[in-house]
Write a protein that holds these residues in place. Structure first.
Motif, short mmCIF file in Angstrom:
data_model
loop_
_atom_site.label_atom_id
_atom_site.label_comp_id
_atom_site.label_asym_id
_atom_site.label_seq_id
_atom_site.Cartn_x
_atom_site.Cartn_y
_atom_site.Cartn_z
N ALA A 1 14.06 19.06 1.24
CA ALA A 1 12.68 19.30 1.37
C ALA A 1 12.52 19.41 3.02
O ALA A 1 13.45 19.12 3.59
CB ALA A 1 11.74 18.37 0.73
N ASP A 2 11.26 19.84 3.19
CA ASP A 2 11.04 19.78 4.81
C ASP A 2 10.99 18.46 5.42
O ASP A 2 10.87 17.80 4.64
CB ASP A 2 9.69 20.57 4.99
N GLY A 3 10.98 18.57 6.57
CA GLY A 3 10.95 17.35 7.42
C GLY A 3 12.06 16.49 7.58
O GLY A 3 13.06 16.55 6.64
N LEU A 4 12.17 15.34 8.22
CA LEU A 4 13.23 14.45 8.26
C LEU A 4 13.27 13.71 7.07
O LEU A 4 14.63 13.42 6.57
CB LEU A 4 13.05 13.62 9.50
N ASP A 5 12.27 13.39 6.39
CA ASP A 5 12.41 12.71 5.26
C ASP A 5 12.92 13.52 4.22
O ASP A 5 13.71 12.77 3.35
CB ASP A 5 10.86 12.06 4.76
N GLY A 6 12.74 14.68 3.97
CA GLY A 6 13.58 15.47 3.20
C GLY A 6 14.72 15.72 3.28
O GLY A 6 15.68 15.50 2.36
N PHE A 7 15.33 15.87 4.69
CA PHE A 7 16.79 15.73 4.88
C PHE A 7 17.29 14.38 4.51
O PHE A 7 18.37 14.57 3.87
CB PHE A 7 17.08 16.08 6.40
N GLY A 8 16.88 13.27 4.85
CA GLY A 8 17.35 11.94 4.38
C GLY A 8 17.45 11.80 2.92
O GLY A 8 18.52 11.38 2.41
N ALA A 9 16.44 12.19 2.19
CA ALA A 9 16.49 12.19 0.69
C ALA A 9 17.69 13.05 0.34
O ALA A 9 18.44 12.39 -0.69
CB ALA A 9 15.12 12.52 0.08
N ALA A 10 17.93 14.25 0.79
CA ALA A 10 18.81 15.12 0.23
C ALA A 10 20.06 14.49 0.62
O ALA A 10 21.06 14.36 -0.08
CB ALA A 10 18.53 16.18 0.91
N ALA A 11 20.58 14.03 1.89
CA ALA A 11 21.63 13.30 2.40
C ALA A 11 22.05 12.34 1.48
O ALA A 11 23.24 11.84 0.91
CB ALA A 11 21.58 13.06 3.69
N ALA A 12 20.99 11.28 1.23
CA ALA A 12 21.44 9.97 0.19
C ALA A 12 21.68 10.68 -1.27
O ALA A 12 22.60 10.02 -1.66
CB ALA A 12 19.94 9.36 0.05
N LYS A 13 21.30 11.56 -1.57
CA LYS A 13 21.32 12.03 -3.07
C LYS A 13 23.00 12.72 -3.03
O LYS A 13 23.59 12.48 -4.08
CB LYS A 13 20.49 13.28 -3.41
N TRP A 14 23.26 13.42 -2.08
CA TRP A 14 24.77 13.89 -2.04
C TRP A 14 25.73 12.90 -1.74
O TRP A 14 26.83 12.87 -2.19
CB TRP A 14 24.77 14.74 -0.47
N GLY A 15 25.35 11.85 -1.03
CA GLY A 15 25.97 10.53 -0.82
C GLY A 15 26.49 9.76 -2.29
O GLY A 15 27.73 9.62 -2.34
N GLU A 16 25.43 10.04 -3.10
CA GLU A 16 25.59 9.30 -4.35
C GLU A 16 26.56 9.99 -5.23
O GLU A 16 27.25 9.88 -6.11
CB GLU A 16 23.98 9.12 -5.26
N GLN A 17 26.48 11.47 -4.99
CA GLN A 17 27.61 12.30 -5.55
C GLN A 17 29.00 12.46 -5.08
O GLN A 17 29.70 13.02 -5.46
CB GLN A 17 26.74 13.75 -5.65
N GLY A 18 29.20 11.58 -3.80
CA GLY A 18 30.31 11.68 -3.29
C GLY A 18 30.48 12.72 -2.49
O GLY A 18 31.69 13.26 -2.03
N LYS A 19 29.20 13.34 -1.90
CA LYS A 19 29.37 14.49 -1.10
C LYS A 19 28.85 14.02 0.27
O LYS A 19 27.74 14.61 0.66
CB LYS A 19 28.87 15.71 -1.58
#
Length: 252
Positions: free
Chosen positions: A171-189
């Motif tokens: 999603a937009d904004g730094l919070d959006g990037f942070g949330a996506a990065a956290a989700k990717w990390g949980e997926q091992g990515k």
């Protein structure tokens, strides 16, 4: 003709008109290929163009020219069962011929986290006088944040007021990037950038070509738009690095 005009004209005849004879007009005899879709040399490109299906078309979004390098950002329809968002990068030689080509493609996503498509947004180049300053900022950002993973300095480079995202999962904004990065990390990515190969810059746009890992070895192509010295918009393609290529030149 400028390098930009040459690439736009050549790409239009090759992939718009689907004219195999355009290879003779626009492609160097020692054409060097880095794509996973074609073998080396002009004849392989000729075969690719000659084999394009009737429903094939290319929808361009933006063109970024940096001396002898010209990047195209757009969408291919008919290359496969689903549309593909792509970055293509061409090197133009001193004779005005296409001499080298790199690319990265990813499936078109119709529903994105930001509500923005993978290619929409500003297309015109502005602030040509800021080309080198913006290139330097992206390379510094790449070293500290992308490769160094120092997210404490994100706001030194990315606007906290306007950061528009075109990655389908962010999603937009730094919070959006942070949330996506956290989700990717949980997926091992986890986002792992190892080597930056090219920074193609023109005005307020800088395209970064890198390699690293995203669960698997990948090519990262990140396009950034700047305003007032900060990144305000981001497009990307993250493409797996194939085990084998139809040429000996490597993906980068």
């Amino acid at each position: 003709m400028s390098s930009k005009d040459i690439v736009v004209k050549a790409a239009g005849e090759l992939f718009g008109d689907k004219d195999p004879d355009a290879v003779d007009r626009w492609v160097a005899a020692d054409y060097r290929q880095h794509s996973s879709l074609a073998a080396d040399g002009p004849e392989a490109l000729r075969q690719l163009v000659a084999g394009l299906p009737d429903g094939f078309r290319y929808e361009g979004a933006r063109v970024i020219a940096d001396k002898d390098l010209v990047a195209l950002h757009g969408t291919y329809y008919g290359f496969g069962p689903e549309p593909l968002v792509a970055f293509d990068l061409f090197r133009v030689d001193a004779d005005g011929k296409l001499a080298e080509h790199w690319d990265a493609l990813t499936p078109l996503v119709t529903e994105t986290a930001s509500g923005r498509s993978q290619t929409e947004g500003p297309t015109e180049i502005s602030d040509p006088g800021q080309t080198e300053a913006n290139r330097a900022l992206v390379l510094e950002f790449a070293e500290k944040v992308l490769k160094g993973a120092d997210y404490s300095v994100l706001t030194d480079y990315i606007s906290t007021e306007t950061y528009l995202q075109h990655n389908p999962e962010a999603a937009d904004g730094l919070d959006g990037f942070g949330a996506a990065a956290a989700k990717w990390g949980e997926q091992g990515k986890n986002l792992v950038y190892k080597t930056v190969h090219k920074a193609v810059a023109e005005g307020d746009f800088v395209l970064l070509q890198s390699e690293g890992e995203f669960g698997i070895p990948v090519a990262y192509w990140d396009l950034f738009r700047f305003a007032d010295g900060k990144i305000v918009e981001h497009w990307d393609v993250v493409a797996p690095v194939p085990d084998k290529l139809p040429h000996p030149n490597g993906l980068f």
